[in-house]
Design an enzyme around this catalytic site. Sequence first.
Site, mmCIF file in Angstrom:
data_model
loop_
_atom_site.group_PDB
_atom_site.id
_atom_site.type_symbol
_atom_site.label_atom_id
_atom_site.label_comp_id
_atom_site.label_asym_id
_atom_site.label_seq_id
_atom_site.Cartn_x
_atom_site.Cartn_y
_atom_site.Cartn_z
ATOM 1 N N LYS A 128 0.830 -1.176 0.145
ATOM 2 C CA LYS A 128 -0.043 -0.052 0.068
ATOM 3 C C LYS A 128 0.900 1.325 0.101
ATOM 4 C CE LYS A 128 -2.978 3.234 0.481
ATOM 5 N NZ LYS A 128 -4.282 3.383 0.793
ATOM 6 N N CYS B 268 -3.353 10.993 1.894
ATOM 7 C CA CYS B 268 -2.454 9.875 1.493
ATOM 8 C C CYS B 268 -1.350 10.192 1.060
ATOM 9 C CB CYS B 268 -3.850 9.138 0.559
ATOM 10 S SG CYS B 268 -5.485 8.876 1.203
HETATM 11 N N1 SAJ Z 1 -2.095 15.020 -8.672
HETATM 12 C C1 SAJ Z 1 -0.981 15.759 -9.542
HETATM 13 N N2 SAJ Z 1 -0.764 15.291 -10.611
HETATM 14 C C2 SAJ Z 1 -1.235 14.241 -11.276
HETATM 15 C C3 SAJ Z 1 -2.093 13.276 -10.313
HETATM 16 C C4 SAJ Z 1 -2.337 13.784 -8.999
HETATM 17 O O1 SAJ Z 1 -0.836 16.680 -9.231
HETATM 18 O O2 SAJ Z 1 -0.846 13.763 -12.291
HETATM 19 C C5 SAJ Z 1 -2.328 15.583 -7.409
HETATM 20 C C6 SAJ Z 1 -3.868 15.628 -7.221
HETATM 21 O O3 SAJ Z 1 -4.016 16.791 -7.664
HETATM 22 C C7 SAJ Z 1 -3.952 15.561 -5.513
HETATM 23 C C8 SAJ Z 1 -2.825 14.445 -5.196
HETATM 24 O O4 SAJ Z 1 -1.916 14.544 -6.540
HETATM 25 O O5 SAJ Z 1 -3.375 16.845 -5.035
HETATM 26 C C9 SAJ Z 1 -3.298 13.123 -5.066
HETATM 27 O O6 SAJ Z 1 -4.530 12.837 -5.836
HETATM 28 P P1 SAJ Z 1 -4.565 11.308 -6.502
HETATM 29 O O7 SAJ Z 1 -5.819 11.632 -7.331
HETATM 30 O O8 SAJ Z 1 -3.267 10.805 -7.078
HETATM 31 O O9 SAJ Z 1 -4.617 10.480 -5.334
HETATM 32 P P2 SAJ Z 1 -5.785 10.358 -3.989
HETATM 33 O O10 SAJ Z 1 -4.791 11.045 -2.964
HETATM 34 O O11 SAJ Z 1 -6.993 11.053 -4.099
HETATM 35 O O12 SAJ Z 1 -5.883 8.838 -3.677
HETATM 36 C C10 SAJ Z 1 -4.823 7.625 -3.484
HETATM 37 C C11 SAJ Z 1 -4.715 6.725 -4.427
HETATM 38 N N3 SAJ Z 1 -3.759 6.038 -4.716
HETATM 39 C C12 SAJ Z 1 -3.053 5.855 -5.966
HETATM 40 O O13 SAJ Z 1 -3.609 6.272 -6.934
HETATM 41 C C13 SAJ Z 1 -1.719 5.275 -5.906
HETATM 42 C C14 SAJ Z 1 -6.012 5.822 -3.866
HETATM 43 O O14 SAJ Z 1 -6.180 4.839 -4.801
HETATM 44 C C15 SAJ Z 1 -5.748 5.499 -2.653
HETATM 45 O O15 SAJ Z 1 -6.625 4.640 -2.073
HETATM 46 C C16 SAJ Z 1 -5.746 6.713 -1.653
HETATM 47 O O16 SAJ Z 1 -4.518 7.465 -2.351
HETATM 48 C C17 SAJ Z 1 -5.507 6.235 -0.411
HETATM 49 O O17 SAJ Z 1 -6.211 6.176 0.489
HETATM 50 O O18 SAJ Z 1 -4.391 5.904 0.063
#
Ligand code: SAJ
Length: 422
Positions: free
Chosen positions: A219, A273
Amino acid sequence: MSSVQRNMQFKKVSMIGLGYIGLPTAAIMASRGLEVIGVDVNQQAVETINQGKIHIVEPDLDIVVRSVVQTGQLRATTVPEAADAFLIAVPTPFQEEHQPDLSYIGAAAQAIAPVLTQGNLVVLESTSPVGTTEQLAGWLADARPDLSFPQQDAEHADILIAHCPERVLPGHVLHELVSNDRIIGGMTPRCAQAAMQLYKVFVKGECLITDARTAELSKLTENAYRDVNIAFANELSLICEELHVNVWELIELANRHPRVNILQPGPGVGGHCIAVDPWFIVDSAPKQARLIRTAREVNDNKPEQVLEKVKAKAERFKKAKIACFGLAFKANIDDLRESPALHIVQQLAHDEVGELLVVEPHITALPESLTAYPHVDIYGINAALEQADIVLGLVDHDAFRRIDQDLLKEKIVIDCRGMWRG
Ligand code: SAJ
């Protein structure tokens, strides 16, 4: 192993922690016919759920909760009671120096220990540093010396313990809870088998069996992988600025290579996360986790770089009117927790950089951290665009992507998400 042990029957399941993960999981299990007792220390949340309502925002969750509360399959309480299985989905934040704070798991262990009975399954779902499941088993064993645990009695233990980390994406939780593959990390193979039987009740994805430590690190690895890749994109955005290259075009072109898939830069990494979990790896293996630590630092520094850019542009005006588009931690959600966009707006407000016209279609009022500033107010998209000298794009909500770009022509635009490239 007796046939009874091989085919555990789960009728009554208790979910400890009714937050962003616990409540949807409890509701889905209830909708599959299990009797689910949800336990939370937050009395108000418990009352809300028992009225068939929800205290968090997640698409369609209200419909499922209303239905399972009405049929009596889901009931919430502040006091744990006996059940066949206990799932723990409580927060695991970090402390000042990025060390994990396991106190909520400790409190959950103390809460359920008195009601454990022989044959129970305990599953830790909270994202946790390697070794936490063993630590949980230790806490339970200390509290219940009359029962045996996997670390003492291996396959003959009275209580079965596993780690099955949640992996759902906020905003898509109900779908991903069912369709994602699930990692089932048993303290022993028998623990894993029992946990798999429970998850099979509602998971359509594959259930992949391993040990608890591998499940814990898996994870953390998933979120660290995403963090490192976002850091790569964020670093590219800084390099491009220095070299006067359009980062969005650059990434689009580079991604046409069949083995390149660069993520999108932004104003920083938010949520509870991805900005947290990689630190658990760094904390456990500080000498080895050099790349993971640097990625965290790159992403954590990004809001400062955005701030500097806005301040430099605002200097040209006596009192710049800055339209700040978005406060949420990512697109199309209303969740402001650990949001780099919110952090940037707060800092601009604090430093009195100008008049701030905040646009956030997913909330109805400014968050408390911004209400004290007289030069900050919430605006609709068009009203903000009419008045702004500087337009700061922080979150790529669909509503912002649809903005007519002719309206931006006369403005200074700082687009952290590449949504107004056209
Ligand atoms: N972000 C970027 N650029 C990108 C992708 C995301 O700047 O290309 C930023 C987003 O704007 C945000 C942050 O990253 O601020 C996180 O967003 P996210 O959509 O990547 O992830 P979370 O935090 O909403 O959810 C993540 C997920 N993990 C992965 O994709 C590996 C989710 O599957 C997990 O269950 C969750 O963390 C968790 O609970 O750990």
